[in-house]
Write a protein that holds these residues in place. Structure first.
Motif, mmCIF file in Angstrom:
data_model
loop_
_atom_site.group_PDB
_atom_site.id
_atom_site.type_symbol
_atom_site.label_atom_id
_atom_site.label_comp_id
_atom_site.label_asym_id
_atom_site.label_seq_id
_atom_site.Cartn_x
_atom_site.Cartn_y
_atom_site.Cartn_z
ATOM 1 N N GLY A 233 -0.798 -39.357 2.564
ATOM 2 C CA GLY A 233 -0.900 -37.936 2.885
ATOM 3 C C GLY A 233 -0.286 -37.020 1.847
ATOM 4 O O GLY A 233 -0.295 -35.803 2.025
ATOM 5 N N ARG A 234 0.235 -37.577 0.769
ATOM 6 C CA ARG A 234 0.865 -36.769 -0.284
ATOM 7 C C ARG A 234 -0.069 -36.682 -1.486
ATOM 8 O O ARG A 234 -0.532 -37.711 -1.992
ATOM 9 N N PRO A 235 -0.349 -35.477 -1.995
ATOM 10 C CA PRO A 235 -1.185 -35.370 -3.194
ATOM 11 C C PRO A 235 -0.428 -35.842 -4.427
ATOM 12 O O PRO A 235 0.766 -35.604 -4.572
ATOM 13 N N VAL A 236 -1.141 -36.535 -5.305
ATOM 14 C CA VAL A 236 -0.548 -36.984 -6.566
ATOM 15 C C VAL A 236 -1.618 -36.890 -7.645
ATOM 16 O O VAL A 236 -2.806 -37.092 -7.379
ATOM 17 N N TYR A 237 -1.193 -36.564 -8.862
ATOM 18 C CA TYR A 237 -2.136 -36.533 -9.976
ATOM 19 C C TYR A 237 -1.479 -37.081 -11.230
ATOM 20 O O TYR A 237 -0.263 -37.031 -11.413
ATOM 21 N N LEU A 238 -2.331 -37.640 -12.102
ATOM 22 C CA LEU A 238 -1.925 -38.132 -13.414
ATOM 23 C C LEU A 238 -2.732 -37.362 -14.447
ATOM 24 O O LEU A 238 -3.970 -37.443 -14.453
ATOM 25 N N VAL A 239 -2.049 -36.608 -15.301
ATOM 26 C CA VAL A 239 -2.737 -35.800 -16.306
ATOM 27 C C VAL A 239 -2.354 -36.305 -17.689
ATOM 28 O O VAL A 239 -1.172 -36.321 -18.038
ATOM 29 N N PRO A 240 -3.327 -36.743 -18.491
ATOM 30 C CA PRO A 240 -2.988 -37.284 -19.808
ATOM 31 C C PRO A 240 -2.439 -36.227 -20.752
ATOM 32 O O PRO A 240 -2.836 -35.067 -20.724
ATOM 33 N N ARG A 241 -1.481 -36.661 -21.573
ATOM 34 C CA ARG A 241 -0.950 -35.875 -22.678
ATOM 35 C C ARG A 241 -0.985 -36.751 -23.924
ATOM 36 O O ARG A 241 -1.132 -37.971 -23.832
ATOM 37 N N GLY A 242 -0.812 -36.178 -25.078
ATOM 38 C CA GLY A 242 -0.883 -36.934 -26.309
ATOM 39 C C GLY A 242 0.096 -38.079 -26.372
ATOM 40 O O GLY A 242 -0.191 -39.135 -26.949
ATOM 41 N N ASP A 243 1.272 -37.905 -25.771
ATOM 42 C CA ASP A 243 2.303 -38.942 -25.844
ATOM 43 C C ASP A 243 2.562 -39.618 -24.508
ATOM 44 O O ASP A 243 3.545 -40.323 -24.345
#
Length: 369
Positions: A233-243
């Protein structure tokens, strides 16, 4: 257009308003003692109005999509002017870990298709082929090729640099009363502080904790696209960065509290690892928290509240997404030609009666409630 405009707030909304206003011929000044240090600095940088949509939230979808359409040209212009690299991923994928979440993805896909947006449902095998680092237990995916992400901190730097090049002046002072500013027009774009500057403005703070992880040698690389899910029930996201990766974000109605909690970090890491098991081998580089400026209906508040004062607040968790549309809307309001695309965002939807252009307003403190 010509005249002077004072912009209160140096986050991405205020910076973009000042830059675009200066380009349109206004003499613009930004008032903020700590430019870019609030929610704009903490944000993940997702631009995901489609995959975050839900049936019934048509106005939120329309406004978000209108801003997403502006982003390629808006971002390309900033990159050309400043040399900053803004874009970090070119698509997004929302994934489901159980049957209930998979059913929700199908519901969203069907609703969006009816609204003219075609998103692809991905099988377990297709997900593994596209992103082999994700957990094999993921059941279903929803791919949005039109959604992407930007580096929020590079955006802050670019907007300030572009503003300075266009003649925007920066004053490192806090403003407590918009009426005291001598400018012809005043724009309140101060995030959660906007409610203090205009009493009754329905903007409240919602705390969000965010982690920044760095990739380490020998560890599986980050996904090539933004990955979103709901875990317990908890939103989570993974957003790529250069490092590495940005992992977010918790949601707490906790007033002005910006402390990062042990529980918040624990939940983010556990939820993120359920999507990408190798994430536990990354370096925990930074843990920060910001205050999202939320409105009651999850739409921004964009428009005039007196003859002199325009509000650009309440962007909530979509401040980065709504940056180009918010800037265009305010500049259009300053010119006396409000954008039709933000009609649902007018301040008077909260019961405010706005004065006609050219009228005298004895008490500019229009109350909202």
């Amino acid at each position: 257009m010509s005249g002077t405009v004072a912009v209160i707030g140096g986050g991405v909304i205020g910076l973009s308003v000042a830059w675009r206003a200066a380009q349109a011929g206004w003499t613009a000044t930004v008032y903020d003692p700590h430019v870019g240090s609030g929610a704009s600095w903490v944000a993940g940088g997702m631009l995901a109005p489609l995959s975050e949509g839900w049936p019934g939230e048509d106005a939120v979808l329309d406004v978000g999509a209108a801003s997403l359409d502006r982003w390629p040209e808006f971002g390309a212009e900033l990159e050309r002017l400043t040399g900053e690299a803004l874009f970090t991923s070119q698509s997004s994928m929302t994934v489901a870990l159980d049957a209930a979440d998979a059913a929700d993805l199908r519901t969203v896909a069907e609703w969006l298709d009816g609204r003219g947006y075609r998103l692809d449902l991905l099988t377990r095998a297709q997900i593994r082929a596209a992103e082999p680092g994700l957990a094999p237990t993921i059941r279903l995916g929803l791919s949005a090729e039109a959604e992407f992400a930007v580096d929020n901190r590079a955006l802050v730097r670019a907007l300030r640099a572009a503003g300075e090049a266009a003649g925007v002046r920066f004053v490192a002072e806090a403003v407590t009363d918009p009426d005291e500013l001598a400018a012809d027009r005043v724009v309140i774009a101060a995030g959660t502080a906007s409610a203090r500057l205009w009493p009754g403005l329905p903007v409240r703070p919602v705390k969000g904790e965010v982690l920044r992880l760095r990739h380490r040698p020998g560890v599986a690389p980050a996904p090539s696209r933004t990955i979103r899910a709901s875990v317990h029930g908890r939103p989570v996201y993974l957003v790529p960065r250069g490092d590495g990766l940005v992992v977010g974000a918790t949601q707490h109605e906790s007033g002005e509290d910006t402390a990062v909690t042990v529980a918040g970090v624990r939940d983010l890491i556990l939820d993120a690892q359920s999507l990408m098991p190798s994430l536990g081998e990354y370096e925990l580089h930074e843990a920060t928290a910001g205050l999202r400026p939320m409105s009651p209906d999850n739409l921004p508040i964009l428009g005039r509240v007196s003859e002199k004062v325009v509000v650009a607040a309440g962007q909530g968790r979509n401040g980065i997404l709504l940056t180009p549309l918010s800037a265009d809307a305010v500049v259009a309001e300053l010119a006396g030609s409000p954008l039709a695309e933000v009609a649902a965002c007018r301040p008077d939807r909260f019961g405010v009666t706005l004065p006609e252009v050219g009228t005298t307003v004895p008490d500019t403190r229009v109350r909202m409630g």
